[in-house]
Design an enzyme around this catalytic site. Structure first.
Site, PDB file in Angstrom:
ATOM      1  CG  HIS A 149       0.962  -0.761  -1.833  1.00  0.00           C
ATOM      2  ND1 HIS A 149       2.059  -1.184  -1.141  1.00  0.00           N
ATOM      3  CD2 HIS A 149      -0.100  -1.038  -1.045  1.00  0.00           C
ATOM      4  CE1 HIS A 149       1.687  -1.694   0.009  1.00  0.00           C
ATOM      5  NE2 HIS A 149       0.391  -1.618   0.109  1.00  0.00           N
ATOM      6  CD  GLU A 252       1.102   1.913   1.017  1.00  0.00           C
ATOM      7  OE1 GLU A 252      -0.134   1.920   0.805  1.00  0.00           O
ATOM      8  OE2 GLU A 252       1.647   1.126   1.811  1.00  0.00           O
TER       9      GLU A 252
HETATM   10  O1  TA6 Z   1      -0.273  -0.585   2.611  1.00  0.00           O
HETATM   11  C1  TA6 Z   1      -1.350  -0.715   3.419  1.00  0.00           C
HETATM   12  C2  TA6 Z   1      -2.042  -2.058   3.234  1.00  0.00           C
HETATM   13  O2  TA6 Z   1      -3.394  -1.842   2.947  1.00  0.00           O
HETATM   14  C3  TA6 Z   1      -1.836  -2.896   4.500  1.00  0.00           C
HETATM   15  O3  TA6 Z   1      -3.036  -2.959   5.245  1.00  0.00           O
HETATM   16  C4  TA6 Z   1      -1.412  -4.262   3.968  1.00  0.00           C
HETATM   17  O4  TA6 Z   1      -2.534  -5.066   3.713  1.00  0.00           O
HETATM   18  C5  TA6 Z   1      -0.684  -3.871   2.701  1.00  0.00           C
HETATM   19  O5  TA6 Z   1      -1.500  -2.842   2.136  1.00  0.00           O
HETATM   20  C6  TA6 Z   1      -0.370  -5.006   1.743  1.00  0.00           C
HETATM   21  O6  TA6 Z   1      -1.537  -5.496   1.167  1.00  0.00           O
HETATM   22  P1  TA6 Z   1      -1.402  -6.751   0.130  1.00  0.00           P
HETATM   23  O7  TA6 Z   1      -2.797  -7.019  -0.358  1.00  0.00           O
HETATM   24  O8  TA6 Z   1      -0.470  -6.316  -0.971  1.00  0.00           O
HETATM   25  O9  TA6 Z   1      -0.782  -7.864   0.941  1.00  0.00           O
END
Ligand code: TA6
Length: 281
Positions: A149, A252
């Site tokens: 991520h 990502e």
């Molecule tokens: O990066 C995509 C994602 O799934 C978004 O939908 C958003 O939720 C982000 O990840 C961050 O997620 P988190 O659980 O780290 O706040």
């Protein structure tokens, strides 16, 4: 080390002014400087770094579940303490290796399988690779989704484009549309975007006009997620300052639109190679 004397993070110095910092918590990369010494990643100034919640920035490792589902959002790899196995030097740079195995908590979870994750972070003058090897150490076959991520730091999101997505179908988590064909060779961000580009064939480049760029090359990861919370969601996140959405973009590498299946004893290595270009465009 932290106040209790436990290893908190590992810092590797590479060639020239390259460096990388990894928190043992979540094996989360929190800083990557390429040879020029410029920071390539974004970590929120409100990120929580004490292990009480996943770190908001750097490269959180998402496993065994991307997004919401039978486990808490994005699974458990990013909120466990990993074991640091050591660092090694090689001709072009340095590498650190971390390991995570199933725990009583994970075995009691909705994803109860025995597993071994071995995560290698490798730094050279202009590249950073983050590769995770997953081994099915159970008697049962299992499936998972996984993703790096990555929060890239940018000077101004208004000058940023993501190249390499032209013609790729994506699922738009904001509008709810699925299978939208990306028509643009350069994808800009000017609102809350949350897209899963499926089966991306080539490499993508995160480019800032008049600034630096980073190429993202994937290994055994089929998909690319593009995310920026933008103003409203930025305000709603307690570990993200209201104005920070201008200075980051998440691009990502993962396999999230389909799952990876491993039979007992099987392993697979997945990850990304990031290459920094310092040259201004
Ligand atoms: O990066 C995509 C994602 O799934 C978004 O939908 C958003 O939720 C982000 O990840 C961050 O997620 P988190 O659980 O780290 O706040």
């Amino acid at each position: 080390n932290d106040a209790a004397g436990n290893l908190e993070r590992v810092v590797l110095s590479g060639p020239e002014s390259a460096s990388v910092e990894i928190y043992v918590y979540g094996a989360t990369v929190t800083s990557w400087k390429s040879a020029s010494g410029s920071e390539r990643l974004f970590v929120s100034r409100q990120a929580v770094l004490d292990g009480s919640k996943p770190i908001r920035g750097g490269i959180p490792l998402v496993f065994p579940q991307f997004g919401p589902g039978i486990l808490p959002q994005h699974g458990f790899a990013r909120n466990q303490r990993w074991a640091f196995l050591g660092a090694t030097e090689h001709g072009a740079g340095v590498a650190a290796t971390f390991e995570l195995r199933d725990t009583p908590e994970t075995r009691a979870s909705a994803w109860p399988f025995r597993f071994v994750l071995t995560y290698t972070v490798d730094l050279t003058a202009h590249t950073l690779s983050t590769i995770v090897k997953c081994e099915n150490a159970d008697e049962r076959a299992f499936e998972f989704t996984a993703l790096m991520h990555t929060y890239f730091g940018v000077g101004d999101i208004g000058r940023v484009v993501v190249e390499g997505l032209e013609g790729v179908a994506y699922d738009d988590k904001v509008s709810g549309e699925v299978g939208v064909r990306e028509a643009r060779g350069e994808v800009g961000v000017a609102a809350n975007e949350d897209r899963v580009y499926r089966d991306v064939q080539g490499n993508v480049v995160v480019r800032e006009r008049g600034g630096a760029s980073v190429e993202v090359r994937r290994f055994n990861f089929k998909d690319v997620v593009l995310w920026n919370p933008w103003e409203q969601k930025a305000r709603e996140m307690g570990d993200f300052a209201d104005d920070e959405y201008h200075r980051m973009v998440c691009v990502e590498a993962g396999t999230v639109a389909s799952s990876i299946a491993l039979k007992p004893g099987q392993t697979i290595s997945c990850g990304q190679l990031l290459t920094a270009q310092d040259a201004a465009i």
